[in-house]
Design a protein around this motif. Sequence first.
Motif, PDB file in Angstrom:
ATOM      1  N   ILE A 124      -2.319 -11.249  18.333  1.00  0.00           N
ATOM      2  CA  ILE A 124      -2.067  -9.902  18.834  1.00  0.00           C
ATOM      3  C   ILE A 124      -0.971  -9.319  17.954  1.00  0.00           C
ATOM      4  O   ILE A 124       0.155  -9.837  17.927  1.00  0.00           O
ATOM      5  N   PHE A 125      -1.333  -8.265  17.213  1.00  0.00           N
ATOM      6  CA  PHE A 125      -0.432  -7.692  16.220  1.00  0.00           C
ATOM      7  C   PHE A 125      -0.087  -6.250  16.548  1.00  0.00           C
ATOM      8  O   PHE A 125      -0.830  -5.550  17.246  1.00  0.00           O
ATOM      9  N   ARG A 126       1.042  -5.799  16.020  1.00  0.00           N
ATOM     10  CA  ARG A 126       1.457  -4.407  16.120  1.00  0.00           C
ATOM     11  C   ARG A 126       0.692  -3.587  15.087  1.00  0.00           C
ATOM     12  O   ARG A 126       0.580  -3.974  13.936  1.00  0.00           O
ATOM     13  N   GLN A 127       0.113  -2.471  15.510  1.00  0.00           N
ATOM     14  CA  GLN A 127      -0.629  -1.611  14.593  1.00  0.00           C
ATOM     15  C   GLN A 127       0.297  -1.032  13.522  1.00  0.00           C
ATOM     16  O   GLN A 127       1.490  -0.858  13.743  1.00  0.00           O
ATOM     17  N   ARG A 128      -0.304  -0.715  12.376  1.00  0.00           N
ATOM     18  CA  ARG A 128       0.461  -0.128  11.284  1.00  0.00           C
ATOM     19  C   ARG A 128      -0.398   0.922  10.578  1.00  0.00           C
ATOM     20  O   ARG A 128      -1.439   0.603  10.014  1.00  0.00           O
ATOM     21  N   LEU A 129       0.039   2.170  10.634  1.00  0.00           N
ATOM     22  CA  LEU A 129      -0.598   3.251   9.892  1.00  0.00           C
ATOM     23  C   LEU A 129       0.375   3.786   8.860  1.00  0.00           C
ATOM     24  O   LEU A 129       1.594   3.615   8.991  1.00  0.00           O
ATOM     25  N   HIS A 130      -0.134   4.454   7.847  1.00  0.00           N
ATOM     26  CA  HIS A 130       0.687   4.958   6.749  1.00  0.00           C
ATOM     27  C   HIS A 130       0.600   6.477   6.664  1.00  0.00           C
ATOM     28  O   HIS A 130      -0.287   7.106   7.247  1.00  0.00           O
ATOM     29  N   ARG A 131       1.523   7.044   5.911  1.00  0.00           N
ATOM     30  CA  ARG A 131       1.485   8.463   5.577  1.00  0.00           C
ATOM     31  C   ARG A 131       0.964   8.602   4.142  1.00  0.00           C
ATOM     32  O   ARG A 131       1.095   7.681   3.334  1.00  0.00           O
ATOM     33  N   THR A 132       0.420   9.760   3.845  1.00  0.00           N
ATOM     34  CA  THR A 132      -0.087   9.965   2.486  1.00  0.00           C
ATOM     35  C   THR A 132       1.018   9.857   1.447  1.00  0.00           C
ATOM     36  O   THR A 132       0.786   9.378   0.329  1.00  0.00           O
ATOM     37  N   ASP A 133       2.240  10.263   1.803  1.00  0.00           N
ATOM     38  CA  ASP A 133       3.316  10.202   0.813  1.00  0.00           C
ATOM     39  C   ASP A 133       3.817   8.782   0.577  1.00  0.00           C
ATOM     40  O   ASP A 133       4.655   8.551  -0.289  1.00  0.00           O
ATOM     41  N   GLU A 134       3.311   7.824   1.336  1.00  0.00           N
ATOM     42  CA  GLU A 134       3.663   6.420   1.115  1.00  0.00           C
ATOM     43  C   GLU A 134       2.719   5.742   0.130  1.00  0.00           C
ATOM     44  O   GLU A 134       2.963   4.605  -0.280  1.00  0.00           O
ATOM     45  N   ILE A 135       1.644   6.422  -0.235  1.00  0.00           N
ATOM     46  CA  ILE A 135       0.646   5.839  -1.126  1.00  0.00           C
ATOM     47  C   ILE A 135       0.825   6.406  -2.532  1.00  0.00           C
ATOM     48  O   ILE A 135       0.687   7.613  -2.746  1.00  0.00           O
ATOM     49  N   ASP A 136       1.157   5.539  -3.459  1.00  0.00           N
ATOM     50  CA  ASP A 136       1.369   5.939  -4.847  1.00  0.00           C
ATOM     51  C   ASP A 136       0.075   5.726  -5.624  1.00  0.00           C
ATOM     52  O   ASP A 136      -0.326   4.589  -5.899  1.00  0.00           O
ATOM     53  N   LEU A 137      -0.575   6.818  -6.006  1.00  0.00           N
ATOM     54  CA  LEU A 137      -1.818   6.722  -6.761  1.00  0.00           C
ATOM     55  C   LEU A 137      -1.593   6.526  -8.254  1.00  0.00           C
ATOM     56  O   LEU A 137      -2.544   6.221  -8.988  1.00  0.00           O
ATOM     57  N   GLY A 138      -0.352   6.687  -8.701  1.00  0.00           N
ATOM     58  CA  GLY A 138      -0.086   6.523 -10.120  1.00  0.00           C
ATOM     59  C   GLY A 138      -0.874   7.524 -10.944  1.00  0.00           C
ATOM     60  O   GLY A 138      -1.169   8.628 -10.507  1.00  0.00           O
ATOM     61  N   LYS A 139      -1.254   7.123 -12.142  1.00  0.00           N
ATOM     62  CA  LYS A 139      -1.972   8.047 -13.025  1.00  0.00           C
ATOM     63  C   LYS A 139      -3.487   7.946 -12.918  1.00  0.00           C
ATOM     64  O   LYS A 139      -4.211   8.839 -13.387  1.00  0.00           O
ATOM     65  N   ASP A 140      -3.989   6.873 -12.262  1.00  0.00           N
ATOM     66  CA  ASP A 140      -5.442   6.734 -12.184  1.00  0.00           C
ATOM     67  C   ASP A 140      -5.902   6.024 -10.913  1.00  0.00           C
ATOM     68  O   ASP A 140      -7.006   5.487 -10.858  1.00  0.00           O
ATOM     69  N   GLY A 141      -5.056   6.035  -9.876  1.00  0.00           N
ATOM     70  CA  GLY A 141      -5.410   5.348  -8.640  1.00  0.00           C
ATOM     71  C   GLY A 141      -6.500   6.059  -7.854  1.00  0.00           C
ATOM     72  O   GLY A 141      -6.767   7.247  -8.045  1.00  0.00           O
ATOM     73  N   LEU A 142      -7.128   5.313  -6.945  1.00  0.00           N
ATOM     74  CA  LEU A 142      -8.250   5.835  -6.165  1.00  0.00           C
ATOM     75  C   LEU A 142      -7.928   5.785  -4.675  1.00  0.00           C
ATOM     76  O   LEU A 142      -7.458   4.768  -4.152  1.00  0.00           O
ATOM     77  N   LEU A 143      -8.208   6.894  -3.997  1.00  0.00           N
ATOM     78  CA  LEU A 143      -8.073   6.995  -2.546  1.00  0.00           C
ATOM     79  C   LEU A 143      -9.446   7.300  -1.976  1.00  0.00           C
ATOM     80  O   LEU A 143     -10.180   8.150  -2.507  1.00  0.00           O
ATOM     81  N   VAL A 144      -9.825   6.611  -0.903  1.00  0.00           N
ATOM     82  CA  VAL A 144     -11.111   6.839  -0.250  1.00  0.00           C
ATOM     83  C   VAL A 144     -10.857   7.588   1.049  1.00  0.00           C
ATOM     84  O   VAL A 144     -10.062   7.140   1.887  1.00  0.00           O
TER      85      VAL A 144
END
Length: 291
Positions: A124-144
């Motif tokens: 039984i785990f604590r849920q974890r969601l992120h914000r868009t500003d926490e995701i670093d796409l760098g120069k060629d990263g992919l977001l789905v």
Amino acid sequence: MSRDRDAASSAPATRRPDTVAPGRVKEVTSVSNPIVKDIRNLALKKHREETGLFLAEGLKLVLDALDAGWRIETLVAAKTQLHTELLQKAAARTVSLGADVLEASDKVLAAIARRDNPQSAIGIFRQRLHRTDEIDLGKDGLLVALDRVRDPGNLGTILRTADAAGAKGVVLIGESVDPFSLEAVRATMGSIFAVPVVRLSEAEFLRWRAGFKGLVVGTHMKGAVDYRAPAYGKRPAVLLMGNEQSGLSDALAGACETLVRIPQVGRADSLNLAVATGLMIFEARRGSLAL
């Protein structure tokens, strides 16, 4: 490490965030135990939302979550399997983190997992969601980004595929299925702990899109471009995939720089969402993948 036999009947199923003392080991044999009832209720979305908790079924998923630093609240372990080395280590890690271990009978495990042949551990785990500003796409990263995905199996498979291909994260737009449902978590095979998940309304996503300078590609029945044609890998990219029945909303389709289609022959008029998303992800990541 303290130990209580069926003392769990009146204890809470979760520990307070500020608890730092080692957890306890308790033996639970009755499915009517209040703790067991609380844990079983995590199968319900309402209860997951109220508690912020979810179930991860199977020792592999539990270990994946612990290794990734996810916060465990309770470990339900098969009493008949506690002699095995990996389960012993998982139990010791759980207690050291201040969470409780429930030594459960096979009957209790089956009741929680709703399976006749449950696995040896349920976390039984604590849920974890992120914000868009926490995701670093760098120069060629992919977001789905998924528009109103409804099937937990599809979502779990897409998270697993995103993990395998090195996508930076998955955004759930609008009224999407809960990524922490037992079915979705099972389908990820542990990737839920590796891939950041963001939840946004359509309006929130469109506001974020207005400031995004990368490539946004959406699949659409009106798409006039082959899905292999866009210049993936030249800059950060977002893949927008539509709802299983209705596809992308008009607003989201309008937010795409390019609308593409996956060529098909034969009588099938569409692909399963997870299959289509997998094709898109690996095509977009092709230049970054090597054996």
